[in-house]
Design a protein around this motif. Structure first.
Motif, mmCIF file in Angstrom:
data_model
loop_
_atom_site.group_PDB
_atom_site.id
_atom_site.type_symbol
_atom_site.label_atom_id
_atom_site.label_comp_id
_atom_site.label_asym_id
_atom_site.label_seq_id
_atom_site.Cartn_x
_atom_site.Cartn_y
_atom_site.Cartn_z
ATOM 1 N N VAL A 174 0.820 -1.213 0.000
ATOM 2 C CA VAL A 174 0.000 0.000 0.000
ATOM 3 C C VAL A 174 0.855 1.265 0.000
ATOM 4 N N LYS A 175 2.198 1.086 0.040
ATOM 5 C CA LYS A 175 3.100 2.229 -0.049
ATOM 6 C C LYS A 175 2.852 3.008 -1.337
ATOM 7 N N VAL A 176 2.296 2.342 -2.342
ATOM 8 C CA VAL A 176 2.013 2.988 -3.619
ATOM 9 C C VAL A 176 1.082 4.179 -3.408
ATOM 10 N N ILE A 177 0.115 4.037 -2.513
ATOM 11 C CA ILE A 177 -0.843 5.102 -2.270
ATOM 12 C C ILE A 177 -0.298 6.120 -1.284
ATOM 13 N N GLY A 178 0.422 5.636 -0.262
ATOM 14 C CA GLY A 178 0.927 6.552 0.749
ATOM 15 C C GLY A 178 -0.093 6.797 1.829
ATOM 16 N N ARG A 179 -0.193 8.048 2.269
ATOM 17 C CA ARG A 179 -1.044 8.338 3.406
ATOM 18 C C ARG A 179 -2.485 8.610 2.996
ATOM 19 N N MET A 180 -3.404 7.966 3.718
ATOM 20 C CA MET A 180 -4.823 8.304 3.526
ATOM 21 C C MET A 180 -5.110 9.530 4.374
ATOM 22 N N PRO A 181 -5.607 10.606 3.780
ATOM 23 C CA PRO A 181 -5.821 11.832 4.551
ATOM 24 C C PRO A 181 -6.987 11.693 5.520
ATOM 25 N N SER A 182 -6.995 12.569 6.496
ATOM 26 C CA SER A 182 -8.135 12.625 7.408
ATOM 27 C C SER A 182 -9.349 13.197 6.672
ATOM 28 N N PHE A 183 -10.518 12.666 6.977
ATOM 29 C CA PHE A 183 -11.750 13.147 6.352
ATOM 30 C C PHE A 183 -12.586 13.969 7.328
ATOM 31 N N ILE A 184 -11.954 14.393 8.423
ATOM 32 C CA ILE A 184 -12.723 15.067 9.460
ATOM 33 C C ILE A 184 -13.283 16.406 8.985
ATOM 34 N N HIS A 185 -12.592 17.024 8.022
ATOM 35 C CA HIS A 185 -13.092 18.311 7.518
ATOM 36 C C HIS A 185 -13.903 18.146 6.234
ATOM 37 N N ALA A 186 -13.839 16.957 5.625
ATOM 38 C CA ALA A 186 -14.579 16.731 4.378
ATOM 39 C C ALA A 186 -15.945 16.113 4.629
ATOM 40 N N LEU A 187 -16.093 15.417 5.748
ATOM 41 C CA LEU A 187 -17.352 14.727 6.036
ATOM 42 C C LEU A 187 -17.870 15.171 7.397
#
Length: 278
Positions: free
Chosen positions: A247-260
């Motif tokens: 999953v290093k290909v994607i890297g970091r999944m961002p926080s969705f606290i401000h999007a949802l």
């Protein structure tokens, strides 16, 4: 529209401004023409010349300086006291519309049953998660977390094999427990199998707590692993990919606290928790 409605502040200020500008242009232009008529043969020239062309040292025109100061004062008054800072605001209108929509959304969400909330979560998954995790949540050939395995014994075994980072904690090294011991621990976390409880206490409790309740700033709670609550924590904090995993290909999944919103995170978490095959 009444263009000369002087009771309207905008019309009144516009007309006054137009009159001032026209008068200023006539005054400045007339003064310039008068100066051009005067003999400047004895006037002082500036030190620099441009291709042999010199420039007279003319004093600062009093009218220009006065208008410069007045325009600055007018601009300050216009923005701080007059129109529009204490009147209409497009940003304020947008914020009010968002608040109104969120209020309607929350009212509608609170009336949904569990199945409807999961359906709503599925639609949110398609929009926010499918681009990385795939429409079926299988991780698109290892480019992101396989959510059909996450929440299962295989998911825990995968974490023990590759290690884990993110969620605001440090990194759990890969390979801390292997073989049959790893499987028993995974079954204890996911299914509560008592056979792995002692192994968990020996290998995992120092970071995750005696009852897998987690330790603040050290390691996440595992007693909610596989449940919507765990997914909600991931959505709020984001997630780093393990350094040696595919999953290093994607890297970091961002926080969705401000999007949802909180309700959207809840709905999305409920849906993701249903993707695991176990």
């Amino acid at each position: 529209m009444n263009w000369f409605n002087l009771s309207d502040n905008v019309n009144l200020l516009s007309i006054i401004g137009a009159i001032v500008i026209v008068l200023t242009v006539f005054i400045v232009a007339g003064n310039a023409f008068n100066q051009m008529k005067k003999n400047k043969s004895n006037a002082e020239l500036a030190e620099h010349t441009w291709d042999g062309i010199g420039e007279y040292k003319n004093p600062l025109p009093l009218g220009w300086a006065l208008m410069f100061v007045l325009l600055i004062l007018f601009a300050l008054w216009y923005f701080l006291i007059g129109y529009p800072l204490n009147k209409y605001s497009s940003i304020g209108e947008y914020n009010e519309s968002v608040q109104e929509f969120n209020a309607k959304y929350d009212a509608k969400y609170s009336s949904l049953d569990d199945d409807k909330k999961i359906q709503m979560g599925e639609r949110l998954f398609t929009l926010h998660c499918a681009p990385c995790h795939g429409l079926t949540g299988d991780g698109i050939n290892g480019k992101a977390q396989d959510l059909t395995v996450w929440g299962s014994v295989d998911g825990i075994l995968n974490t023990l094999e590759h290690g884990s980072t993110g969620l605001g904690y440090g990194e759990m090294p890969a390979g801390l427990v292997e073989g049959e011991d790893a499987k028993l621990i995974a079954e204890f976390i996911v299914k509560g199998n008592e056979k792995g409880k002692e192994l968990f206490a020996e290998n995992c409790a120092s970071c995750h707590g005696d009852n897998a309740e987690g330790i603040e700033d050290v390691a996440p709670a595992l007693n909610v692993y596989g449940k919507a609550e765990f997914i909600a924590n991931v959505l709020r904090s984001g997630k780093d990919a393990p350094s040696d995993a595919s999953v290093k290909v994607i890297g970091r999944m961002p926080s969705f606290i401000h999007a949802l919103s909180a309700n959207q995170i809840d709905a999305l978490s409920r849906y993701v928790s249903t993707l695991s095959k176990e």
